[in-house]
Scaffold this motif. Structure first.
Motif, PDB file in Angstrom:
ATOM      1  N   UNK A 128      54.815-115.362  28.696  1.00 32.77           N
ATOM      2  CA  UNK A 128      56.063-116.117  28.505  1.00 32.77           C
ATOM      3  C   UNK A 128      57.379-115.200  28.239  1.00 32.77           C
ATOM      4  N   UNK A 129      57.256-114.117  28.126  1.00 34.19           N
ATOM      5  CA  UNK A 129      58.108-113.184  27.665  1.00 34.19           C
ATOM      6  C   UNK A 129      58.749-111.760  28.520  1.00 34.19           C
ATOM      7  N   UNK A 130      57.520-111.923  29.882  1.00 36.79           N
ATOM      8  CA  UNK A 130      57.553-111.128  30.898  1.00 36.79           C
ATOM      9  C   UNK A 130      56.534-109.631  30.584  1.00 36.79           C
ATOM     10  N   UNK A 131      55.559-109.540  29.315  1.00 38.67           N
ATOM     11  CA  UNK A 131      55.351-108.616  28.650  1.00 38.67           C
ATOM     12  C   UNK A 131      54.587-107.954  29.288  1.00 38.67           C
ATOM     13  N   UNK A 132      54.253-106.564  29.732  1.00 38.67           N
ATOM     14  CA  UNK A 132      53.065-105.908  30.108  1.00 38.67           C
ATOM     15  C   UNK A 132      52.923-105.396  28.963  1.00 38.67           C
ATOM     16  N   UNK A 133      53.334-105.099  28.300  1.00 38.23           N
ATOM     17  CA  UNK A 133      53.265-103.440  27.392  1.00 38.23           C
ATOM     18  C   UNK A 133      53.971-103.935  25.650  1.00 38.23           C
ATOM     19  N   UNK A 134      53.395-104.297  25.249  1.00 37.50           N
ATOM     20  CA  UNK A 134      53.844-104.790  23.845  1.00 37.50           C
ATOM     21  C   UNK A 134      53.813-103.961  22.901  1.00 37.50           C
ATOM     22  N   UNK A 135      55.178-102.945  22.123  1.00 33.58           N
ATOM     23  CA  UNK A 135      54.795-102.716  20.661  1.00 33.58           C
ATOM     24  C   UNK A 135      54.466-103.420  19.534  1.00 33.58           C
ATOM     25  N   UNK A 136      53.901-102.604  18.645  1.00 33.18           N
ATOM     26  CA  UNK A 136      52.544-103.574  17.617  1.00 33.18           C
ATOM     27  C   UNK A 136      52.358-102.937  16.677  1.00 33.18           C
ATOM     28  N   UNK A 154      43.715-108.378  29.158  1.00 32.39           N
ATOM     29  CA  UNK A 154      42.767-107.436  29.482  1.00 32.39           C
ATOM     30  C   UNK A 154      44.439-106.769  30.551  1.00 32.39           C
ATOM     31  N   UNK A 155      45.724-107.141  31.008  1.00 24.45           N
ATOM     32  CA  UNK A 155      46.463-106.388  32.037  1.00 24.45           C
ATOM     33  C   UNK A 155      47.520-106.538  31.170  1.00 24.45           C
ATOM     34  N   UNK A 156      47.670-106.676  29.803  1.00 23.18           N
ATOM     35  CA  UNK A 156      48.452-105.955  29.057  1.00 23.18           C
ATOM     36  C   UNK A 156      48.428-105.109  27.978  1.00 23.18           C
ATOM     37  N   UNK A 157      49.035-103.722  28.671  1.00 22.56           N
ATOM     38  CA  UNK A 157      48.810-103.232  26.791  1.00 22.56           C
ATOM     39  C   UNK A 157      49.824-102.974  25.751  1.00 22.56           C
ATOM     40  N   UNK A 158      48.658-102.283  24.573  1.00 20.78           N
ATOM     41  CA  UNK A 158      48.517-102.415  23.381  1.00 20.78           C
ATOM     42  C   UNK A 158      49.452-101.384  22.970  1.00 20.78           C
ATOM     43  N   UNK A 159      50.799-101.563  22.146  1.00 19.39           N
ATOM     44  CA  UNK A 159      51.014-100.028  21.744  1.00 19.39           C
ATOM     45  C   UNK A 159      50.999 -99.850  20.291  1.00 19.39           C
ATOM     46  N   UNK A 160      50.907 -99.042  19.765  1.00 22.71           N
ATOM     47  CA  UNK A 160      51.010 -99.352  18.118  1.00 22.71           C
ATOM     48  C   UNK A 160      52.403 -98.249  17.743  1.00 22.71           C
ATOM     49  N   UNK A 161      52.891 -98.928  17.046  1.00 23.13           N
ATOM     50  CA  UNK A 161      54.319 -98.471  16.842  1.00 23.13           C
ATOM     51  C   UNK A 161      54.406 -99.101  15.015  1.00 23.13           C
ATOM     52  N   UNK A 162      54.860 -97.831  14.723  1.00 25.00           N
ATOM     53  CA  UNK A 162      55.320 -98.282  13.318  1.00 25.00           C
ATOM     54  C   UNK A 162      56.541 -97.510  12.456  1.00 25.00           C
ATOM     55  N   UNK A 163      57.490 -98.734  12.287  1.00 24.63           N
ATOM     56  CA  UNK A 163      58.758 -97.672  11.680  1.00 24.63           C
ATOM     57  C   UNK A 163      60.369 -98.365  12.323  1.00 24.63           C
ATOM     58  N   UNK A 164      59.899 -98.408  13.283  1.00 23.39           N
ATOM     59  CA  UNK A 164      61.167 -99.396  14.008  1.00 23.39           C
ATOM     60  C   UNK A 164      62.406 -99.792  12.970  1.00 23.39           C
ATOM     61  N   UNK A 165      61.417-100.741  12.951  1.00 17.03           N
ATOM     62  CA  UNK A 165      62.793-101.798  12.359  1.00 17.03           C
ATOM     63  C   UNK A 165      62.378-101.341  10.498  1.00 17.03           C
ATOM     64  N   UNK A 166      61.655-100.561  10.122  1.00 18.09           N
ATOM     65  CA  UNK A 166      61.669-100.500   8.896  1.00 18.09           C
ATOM     66  C   UNK A 166      62.937 -99.043   9.571  1.00 18.09           C
ATOM     67  N   UNK A 167      63.073 -98.303   9.669  1.00 15.19           N
ATOM     68  CA  UNK A 167      64.097 -96.975   9.451  1.00 15.19           C
ATOM     69  C   UNK A 167      65.482 -97.669  10.055  1.00 15.19           C
TER      70      UNK A 167
END
Length: 409
Positions: A128-136, A154-167
């Motif tokens: 619904x948001x047109x995402x294919x690669x999602x930072x989580x 399966x076609x959506x890649x998950x990317x581990x991410x930490x600290x973006x909003x916290x920074x």
């Protein structure tokens, strides 16, 4: 040495509780700031090739969407409060228990009900948001849920991410700083009110409970964490819990506590003396105060362009060295301090594990050195400091005096 009651701080010495107008102004400030907060987050997408961000932390949800969960409520809220930020849209998850609240608080976001089955809704949600690669926010997603989300789309890649909003949250807006200061004033008033009740025979538990009552009835919507009162040898436990131990003349009485005002928190530690202080305890107190003063003086010097703005690691080493070079007592082994805001502990970190980068600005953080003598005594002095390098400003937000203060005498 005694502190005459006339020398004690009075509740009237500190700012009053925030008004309804203050709360309305802060709400308007948050609403006006959220578009920029979201754009700062989206600006990070390109660096990792992401086109969406899935958030879990309740503090981040409030910061970016306005949806509020109370401390600990996320444990029973299912996926409610979790959110997806796409290139052009924000989606907030809210089941039937939170639907009305989400529509009121997360203005401008699309509200979706994923119930307790996020994987069952994941494919349609990211599509619904047109995402294919999602930072989580990977630090808050279990391995099992991660695998189920991968399998669901399966076609959506998950990317581990930490600290973006916290920074981003570490750099405080004026309205955020006002709320931290207001929470500090609530705590200052509460401890000042409690002073006459700290008498020989009072228990740690009763004083901690009384302090919590004073916080909650004195302008706090909640406590930042369970208040701590530790007497004598128990004060050597940096994160000890109150017991039925009683105040006795000649012992220290350590309080560690904080208030929450409109989501933002305070944190303060004061070590008081019941009756005439022992010579050793005074020496410990004066050395801890000197370590804290050295850190604050270094910050002040950096604002005067005498030295560069320090990193959290540098400041921690400086304060620790004051105690270690004295040689009489062991230095604290916890960090020197931490940022504070929507969470009690957030960035920046002032510890041996902090980065070498200069402290952010404008920001607010604690400075809390201590000395702990197992089985004997403990002293910690903790204050919140507002640092604004651009404005040349350094301000202590916790205003309760740091002088030697004798109670129960």
């Amino acid at each position: 040495m005694t502190s005459p009651r006339g020398a004690w701080p009075s509740p009237a010495d500190f700012a009053p509780s925030p008004s309804a107008d203050d709360l309305a102004r802060w709400a308007a400030s948050d609403a006006a700031a959220r578009p920029d907060r979201l754009e700062r987050l989206r600006a990070r997408f390109e660096g990792v090739g992401a086109d969406a961000y899935f958030g879990i932390r309740r503090e981040n949800s409030r910061y970016l969407t306005g949806f509020v969960l109370a401390d600990g409520e996320e444990k029973v809220a299912g996926h409610s409060g979790q959110f997806l930020v796409g290139a052009d849209e924000v989606v907030v998850l809210a089941d039937s228990r939170y639907d009305i609240q989400a529509r009121r608080e997360a203005r401008g976001a699309r509200i979706e009900d994923a119930g307790y089955d996020l994987p069952g809704h994941w494919a349609s949600l990211v599509e619904s948001v047109g995402a294919r690669r999602v930072a989580i926010e990977a630090g808050f997603v279990s391995h099992a849920l991660w695998r189920r989300l991968e399998a669901a789309a399966p076609d959506v890649e998950l990317v581990p991410m930490e600290g973006w909003v916290e920074a981003d949250r570490a750099v405080k807006e004026p309205a955020e700083l006002e709320r931290v200061a207001a929470a500090c004033a609530v705590a200052d008033r509460a401890l000042a009110t409690l002073l006459p009740r700290i008498v020989e025979g009072a228990t740690e538990r009763s004083l901690a409970l009384e302090l919590e009552w004073l916080l909650r009835t004195g302008g706090a919507e909640a406590v930042a964490f369970d208040p701590t009162c530790l007497v004598g040898p128990a004060a050597a436990l940096p994160h000890g819990s109150p017991t039925d131990a009683t105040v006795r003349s000649g012992n220290v009485v350590l309080f560690d506590f904080g208030a929450q005002v409109d989501g933002y928190r305070s944190d303060m530690t004061r070590t008081l003396f019941a009756g005439e202080p022992r010579e050793r305890d005074l020496a410990v107190y004066e050395l801890v105060a000197a370590a804290q003063r050295a850190a604050i003086d270094q910050l002040a010097a950096s604002l005067g362009a005498e030295v560069e703005l320090p990193s959290g690691r540098d400041l921690e080493a400086l304060a620790r060295d004051v105690i270690e070079s004295d040689g009489r007592f062991p230095a604290y082994r916890h960090g020197l301090g931490h940022g504070i805001g929507l969470a009690t502990h957030e960035l920046p970190s002032l510890s041996r594990h902090a980065t070498d980068a200069a402290l952010p600005s404008p920001t607010v953080f604690s400075i809390e050195p201590g000395i702990y003598l197992e089985g004997e005594t403990g002293v910690r002095i903790e204050d919140l400091v507002h640092l604004d390098a651009g404005a040349g400003r350094l301000e202590r937000l916790t205003r309760f005096p740091r002088d030697v203060l004798v109670v129960g005498a």
